[in-house]
Design a protein around this motif. Structure first.
Motif, short mmCIF file in Angstrom:
data_model
loop_
_atom_site.label_atom_id
_atom_site.label_comp_id
_atom_site.label_asym_id
_atom_site.label_seq_id
_atom_site.Cartn_x
_atom_site.Cartn_y
_atom_site.Cartn_z
N TRP A 61 57.46 -2.35 -20.10
CA TRP A 61 57.01 -3.65 -19.58
C TRP A 61 56.12 -3.46 -18.36
CZ3 TRP A 61 56.87 -7.43 -22.67
CH2 TRP A 61 57.89 -7.71 -23.57
N ALA A 62 56.37 -2.39 -17.62
CA ALA A 62 55.48 -2.07 -16.49
C ALA A 62 54.08 -1.77 -17.00
CB ALA A 62 56.04 -0.89 -15.71
N GLY A 63 54.00 -1.07 -18.15
CA GLY A 63 52.70 -0.82 -18.75
C GLY A 63 52.02 -2.11 -19.19
N THR A 64 52.81 -3.06 -19.69
CA THR A 64 52.25 -4.37 -20.06
C THR A 64 51.68 -5.06 -18.83
OG1 THR A 64 53.88 -4.58 -21.84
CG2 THR A 64 52.75 -6.58 -21.13
N ALA A 65 52.39 -4.98 -17.72
CA ALA A 65 51.90 -5.60 -16.49
C ALA A 65 50.59 -4.95 -16.03
CB ALA A 65 52.96 -5.51 -15.39
N VAL A 66 50.54 -3.61 -16.10
CA VAL A 66 49.34 -2.89 -15.65
C VAL A 66 48.15 -3.23 -16.53
CG1 VAL A 66 48.31 -0.61 -15.39
CG2 VAL A 66 50.63 -1.01 -14.59
N THR A 67 48.34 -3.23 -17.85
CA THR A 67 47.22 -3.54 -18.75
C THR A 67 46.78 -5.00 -18.63
OG1 THR A 67 48.84 -3.83 -20.55
CG2 THR A 67 47.69 -1.72 -20.42
N THR A 68 47.73 -5.90 -18.36
CA THR A 68 47.35 -7.31 -18.17
C THR A 68 46.53 -7.47 -16.89
OG1 THR A 68 49.35 -8.03 -19.32
CG2 THR A 68 48.23 -9.66 -17.96
N VAL A 69 46.95 -6.79 -15.83
CA VAL A 69 46.17 -6.83 -14.58
C VAL A 69 44.79 -6.23 -14.80
CG1 VAL A 69 46.02 -5.90 -12.23
CG2 VAL A 69 48.19 -6.84 -13.07
N GLY A 70 44.72 -5.14 -15.55
CA GLY A 70 43.42 -4.55 -15.86
C GLY A 70 42.53 -5.50 -16.63
N LEU A 71 43.14 -6.26 -17.55
CA LEU A 71 42.37 -7.25 -18.29
C LEU A 71 41.84 -8.33 -17.36
CD1 LEU A 71 41.43 -8.36 -21.03
CD2 LEU A 71 43.65 -9.49 -21.25
N VAL A 72 42.65 -8.76 -16.42
CA VAL A 72 42.20 -9.74 -15.43
C VAL A 72 41.05 -9.16 -14.61
CG1 VAL A 72 42.86 -11.02 -13.36
CG2 VAL A 72 44.45 -10.87 -15.30
N ALA A 73 41.15 -7.88 -14.24
CA ALA A 73 40.12 -7.24 -13.42
C ALA A 73 38.77 -7.21 -14.11
CB ALA A 73 40.56 -5.82 -13.07
N CYS A 74 38.76 -7.27 -15.43
CA CYS A 74 37.48 -7.29 -16.17
C CYS A 74 36.81 -8.66 -16.12
CB CYS A 74 37.70 -6.87 -17.62
SG CYS A 74 38.22 -5.15 -17.81
N LEU A 75 37.54 -9.67 -15.64
CA LEU A 75 37.00 -11.03 -15.46
C LEU A 75 36.42 -11.60 -16.75
CD1 LEU A 75 35.29 -10.67 -11.96
CD2 LEU A 75 37.57 -11.53 -12.48
N SER A 76 37.10 -11.34 -17.85
CA SER A 76 36.62 -11.85 -19.14
C SER A 76 37.53 -12.97 -19.62
CB SER A 76 36.57 -10.72 -20.17
OG SER A 76 36.20 -11.23 -21.43
N ARG A 77 37.07 -14.20 -19.45
CA ARG A 77 37.85 -15.33 -19.95
C ARG A 77 37.90 -15.32 -21.48
NH1 ARG A 77 34.58 -19.37 -16.01
NH2 ARG A 77 33.03 -17.79 -16.55
N GLY A 78 36.83 -14.86 -22.10
CA GLY A 78 36.81 -14.77 -23.55
C GLY A 78 37.85 -13.81 -24.08
N ALA A 79 37.99 -12.63 -23.44
CA ALA A 79 38.97 -11.65 -23.89
C ALA A 79 40.39 -12.20 -23.74
CB ALA A 79 38.82 -10.35 -23.10
N ALA A 80 40.68 -12.86 -22.63
CA ALA A 80 42.01 -13.43 -22.43
C ALA A 80 42.31 -14.49 -23.48
CB ALA A 80 42.11 -14.02 -21.02
N ALA A 81 41.31 -15.32 -23.78
CA ALA A 81 41.51 -16.34 -24.81
C ALA A 81 41.72 -15.71 -26.19
CB ALA A 81 40.30 -17.29 -24.84
N VAL A 82 40.99 -14.63 -26.48
CA VAL A 82 41.16 -13.94 -27.76
C VAL A 82 42.57 -13.38 -27.87
CG1 VAL A 82 40.49 -11.86 -29.02
CG2 VAL A 82 38.74 -13.40 -28.16
N LEU A 83 43.14 -12.88 -26.76
CA LEU A 83 44.49 -12.34 -26.80
C LEU A 83 45.50 -13.44 -27.15
CD1 LEU A 83 46.17 -9.79 -26.37
CD2 LEU A 83 46.41 -10.44 -23.96
N VAL A 84 45.32 -14.62 -26.58
CA VAL A 84 46.21 -15.74 -26.91
C VAL A 84 46.08 -16.09 -28.39
CG1 VAL A 84 46.70 -18.18 -26.48
CG2 VAL A 84 46.14 -16.66 -24.57
N ILE A 85 44.86 -16.17 -28.88
CA ILE A 85 44.63 -16.52 -30.29
C ILE A 85 45.22 -15.45 -31.20
CG2 ILE A 85 42.86 -16.89 -32.03
CD1 ILE A 85 41.11 -18.06 -29.77
N ALA A 86 45.06 -14.17 -30.83
CA ALA A 86 45.61 -13.09 -31.65
C ALA A 86 47.13 -13.18 -31.73
CB ALA A 86 45.18 -11.73 -31.08
N GLY A 87 47.76 -13.51 -30.60
CA GLY A 87 49.21 -13.67 -30.61
C GLY A 87 49.66 -14.79 -31.51
N LEU A 88 48.96 -15.91 -31.47
CA LEU A 88 49.30 -17.03 -32.34
C LEU A 88 49.06 -16.68 -33.81
CD1 LEU A 88 47.79 -19.96 -30.22
CD2 LEU A 88 50.21 -19.31 -30.44
N ALA A 89 47.98 -15.95 -34.06
CA ALA A 89 47.70 -15.51 -35.43
C ALA A 89 48.79 -14.56 -35.92
CB ALA A 89 46.34 -14.83 -35.51
#
Length: 407
Positions: A198-226
């Motif tokens: 879970w610590a790795g999940t936190a680190v990769t999520t923070v890294g995703l935020v650091a990329c400042l990609s709203r599109g990537a974050a939205a795609v992750l939500v959509i992928a989870g729902l799919a």
């Protein structure tokens, strides 16, 4: 036990993914000969696909070696068993033979379970390796973000100033964000059996935020729902949705704190005081240019790595069409576009054929996120993107060539 274990896997090297990846260097050689393109530049553009082919071959070779070793043991055991059975048949009655058959059946079931365990351990080693690389990438992206943050605070379009300075060894902020989508999924999958991930999940999520990609974050939500629709384990899919929502909320908050006004013009990463980079709307022009070039040269395209030469009049970053099919079609014509579509379709077919478990979770959720984001940004043709896709293709069949999962 997985019923698929009863069937023998296909020969190690008969993998359509390997053939598809090897087709790209062949296409590059044809382009060099027919279009008179520079060898070095074209070969460099084909290199990620050759490396991905190596990943596929490595996964299949490991399975082949394991199968050959098991086959030798099985042959020796079978010969010994036949000799013992023939010897005992002279002395045993019908009840004894029935008892021996029952013991042989139990031994066969135990052997099948052992094979499944070995395959699962091999796949998990690949998964841990993938997740570990993703964690390192996330740390790198986060460090780049923290270094770039002062350049955007209080500046016009500061959000984009910071974003353009977030670079990694595997690509810019867009490419890193796409790869980290798979990293989030991989660490969530591992955390189901080992809470430390879970610590790795936190680190990769923070890294995703650091990329400042709203599109990537939205795609992750959509992928989870799919994933919920595609019968991934609900707790895994919901955890991925949660990570995506956290990332989307954080990036949106940073867009408020930093000035996220629509950018105009171009900003070089080494010139923070210059004009600002391409807007999201400009990507539509790049996608359109990609399809235009595909129509102009449908057989061979303009050449691997040469899209930017034909999009110089569009706002940067214009070295990529920001869409897999458009970019592949532009650089390699219809044949390369067909390879891109076939790889995505192959991953989808393999993932959906897997029984429920960690392999299905990873390939369905991670594959949906990676392929989905590649329709919006720079992923196709990058060494990171192709290696991650190849790894998912390997894990979608298992080291022995048969899709299976224990949990």
């Amino acid at each position: 036990l997985d019923p698929h274990l009863a069937s023998r896997p296909r020969p190690s090297w008969r993998d359509p993914a390997l053939a598809l990846y090897l087709a790209v260097p062949v296409l590059a050689a044809v382009q060099i000969a027919v279009l008179d393109l520079p060898v070095g530049r074209t070969a460099a553009a084909a290199l990620p696909f050759a490396v991905a082919a190596g990943v596929i071959a490595a996964g299949r070779w490991a399975g082949a070696a394991d199968r050959d070793d098991r086959a030798d043991r099985d042959d020796r055991a079978d010969r010994d068993d036949r000799a013992d059975r023939d010897d005992r048949a002279d002395r045993a009655d019908r009840d004894d033979r029935a008892d021996r058959d029952d013991r042989a059946d139990r031994a066969d079931r135990a052997d099948r379970a052992d094979r499944a365990d070995r395959d699962d351990r091999t796949g998990r080693r690949w998964l841990v390796g993938l997740a570990s690389v993703e964690v390192v990438l996330a740390v790198w992206a986060t460090a780049a973000f923290l270094r770039a943050l002062p350049t955007g605070v209080g500046e016009p379009s500061g959000f984009y100033r910071v974003k353009l300075l977030v670079t990694t060894p595997l690509g810019d902020h867009n490419t890193a964000a796409a790869l980290l989508l798979v990293g989030v999924v991989a660490t969530v999958v591992l955390a189901q059996d080992d809470r430390r991930w879970w610590a790795g999940t936190a680190v990769t999520t923070v890294g995703l935020v650091a990329c400042l990609s709203r599109g990537a974050a939205a795609v992750l939500v959509i992928a989870g729902l799919a994933g919920l629709v595609a019968r991934a384990r609900p707790r895994v899919a919901l955890a991925v949705v949660g990570a995506g929502l956290v990332a989307l909320t954080a990036v949106t908050g940073l867009a408020v704190v930093l000035d996220a006004s629509p950018p105009v013009g171009a900003l070089a990463p080494d010139d923070p005081d210059g004009p600002i980079g391409a807007s999201v709307a400009a990507r539509a022009d790049l996608v359109a240019r990609g399809f235009e070039l595909t129509g102009e040269r449908p057989l061979l395209g303009v050449g691997l790595g040469r899209f930017g030469d034909r999009a110089g009049d569009l706002p940067p970053p214009n070295h990529h069409a920001h869409n897999t099919v458009a970019h592949a079609g532009a650089e390699g014509g219809v044949p390369l576009a067909a390879v891109a579509v076939a790889l995505a379709a192959l991953l989808a077919v393999r993932a959906l054929r897997l029984p429920g478990g960690w392999r299905r979770d990873l390939t369905v959720l991670g594959g949906a996120a990676l392929v989905g984001h590649s329709q919006l940004d720079v992923v196709w043709g990058t060494i990171g993107g192709e290696v991650v896709l190849a790894t998912l293709l390997v894990l979608a069949v298992g080291s022995t060539g048969v899709g299976r999962s224990r949990r």
